[in-house]
Write an enzyme that holds these catalytic residues in place. Structure first.
Site, PDB file in Angstrom:
ATOM      1  N   PHE A  22       0.839  -1.190   0.000  1.00  0.00           N
ATOM      2  CA  PHE A  22       0.000   0.000   0.000  1.00  0.00           C
ATOM      3  C   PHE A  22       0.877   1.245   0.000  1.00  0.00           C
ATOM      4  CE2 PHE A  22      -2.136  -3.516   1.905  1.00  0.00           C
ATOM      5  CZ  PHE A  22      -3.428  -3.470   1.373  1.00  0.00           C
ATOM      6  N   LYS A  23       0.697   2.075  -1.003  1.00  0.00           N
ATOM      7  CA  LYS A  23       1.391   3.360  -1.062  1.00  0.00           C
ATOM      8  C   LYS A  23       0.386   4.433  -0.640  1.00  0.00           C
ATOM      9  CE  LYS A  23       3.769   6.486  -4.286  1.00  0.00           C
ATOM     10  NZ  LYS A  23       3.999   6.782  -5.720  1.00  0.00           N
ATOM     11  N   ILE A  24       0.590   4.992   0.544  1.00  0.00           N
ATOM     12  CA  ILE A  24      -0.370   5.921   1.124  1.00  0.00           C
ATOM     13  C   ILE A  24       0.122   7.350   0.915  1.00  0.00           C
ATOM     14  CG2 ILE A  24      -1.629   6.587   3.194  1.00  0.00           C
ATOM     15  CD1 ILE A  24      -2.283   3.762   2.162  1.00  0.00           C
TER      16      ILE A  24
END
Length: 306
Positions: free
Chosen positions: A167-169
């Site tokens: 997950f790239k937040i």
């Protein structure tokens, strides 16, 4: 099947064009070589900072295959396969896997300012992409999609969809969201990552981020920060971050995706920093400011090609 674990700095590679706006594949290879020499733990291609939105499908394939063949396993490569259509995204993802991608990065389906889908359809979208491949999926949670992806929903997909694990937040309050995601998802969250040119890097690392996807101009600078942090020296990491923050801020707030190419041109890595129309060229005064800030730090990019 266990999910591969990737950590560290995976900057986005720019797509290189010549002065006429055509793909410069030799320049592309040089950009990739520089980024590896600068200490990148891995790379990401065809992302928004790669100007993926101005490439034809044929050009996407050219860039993907050129980069993956040239890297030849030196570092893992993440390929962005975002598309509104579930079938097309699945087909892109399968093609990336077959070409040698280590992971695919995918935004939720959106088109323009108003075309969005429900949470149920978003779940089905990622489920269909997952069914087409055997490599990890990184969900890119970024404001540009305009699609709400709550931490509970992301955790649910991580637990229930086989290949959803990274997950790239990049949304507001990224550190808090990363913290919630890790708590809710547990072992299913293999890779909670920072993004947005590292503008929130230290808070995100404090929250448990294990990777950083930044711009491609100075991986050596980001590596110093991340390496110190992962070695347990958080004070050194904070000091280094303060040193590099003016450049990070200049990229994030003044230049955007143009910063990387401007730095690469200055250092002889590439021959042209052309952006494809309708994107405007960087203003000379902005370029002057970017290079002034960069020269104080002497990143490898300014000398690699000279």
């Amino acid at each position: 099947m266990s999910t591969p674990i990737y950590r560290g700095v995976f900057p986005v590679a720019p797509t290189i064009f010549d002065q006429n706006g055509k793909l410069d594949l030799e320049g592309q290879k040089r950009a990739i070589d520089f980024m590896i020499d600068a200490g990148s733990d891995g790379l990401c291609i065809l992302a928004n900072f790669s100007e993926q939105f101005v490439l034809s499908d044929e050009e996407r394939t050219q860039v993907q295959n050129t980069v993956l063949d040239h890297v030849a396993g030196r570092v893992p490569v993440i390929v962005t396969t975002t598309h509104y259509g579930s079938q097309i995204c699945a087909e892109r993802s399968r093609a990336a896997q077959d070409a040698g991608a280590a992971m695919v990065m995918v935004m939720p389906p959106y088109h323009g300012a108003t075309f969005r889908v429900s949470e149920k359809q978003t779940y089905e979208f990622y489920d269909r992409v997952s069914a087409a491949i055997d490599i990890p999926i990184m969900i890119q949670d970024a404001p540009v999609a305009g699609t709400p992806l709550s931490a509970p929903f992301l955790a649910k997909m991580a637990k229930e969809i086989e290949n959803v694990s990274y997950f790239k937040i990049e949304t507001a309050g990224a550190a808090s969201k990363l913290r919630d995601l890790i708590e809710l998802g547990g072992d299913a969250i293999v890779g909670p990552w920072d993004g947005e040119e590292a503008i929130t890097l230290i808070p995100d690392l404090d929250a448990g981020a294990t990777g950083a996807m930044t711009g491609g101009g100075y991986p050596d600078g980001i590596r110093k920060i991340v390496d110190a942090y992962f070695a347990g020296d958080t004070e050194k990491a904070a000091e280094l971050y303060m040193n590099w923050l003016p450049l990070i801020n200049y990229e994030n707030r003044q230049c955007g995706l143009a910063a990387c190419k401007a730095l690469m041109l200055e250092g002889g890595v590439i021959k042209s920093d052309m952006l494809r129309h309708p994107q405007p060229p960087m203003h000379p005064k902005v370029r002057e400011g970017l290079l002034r800030v960069a020269r104080r730090l002497n990143p490898l990019v300014l000398t690699w090609g000279k």
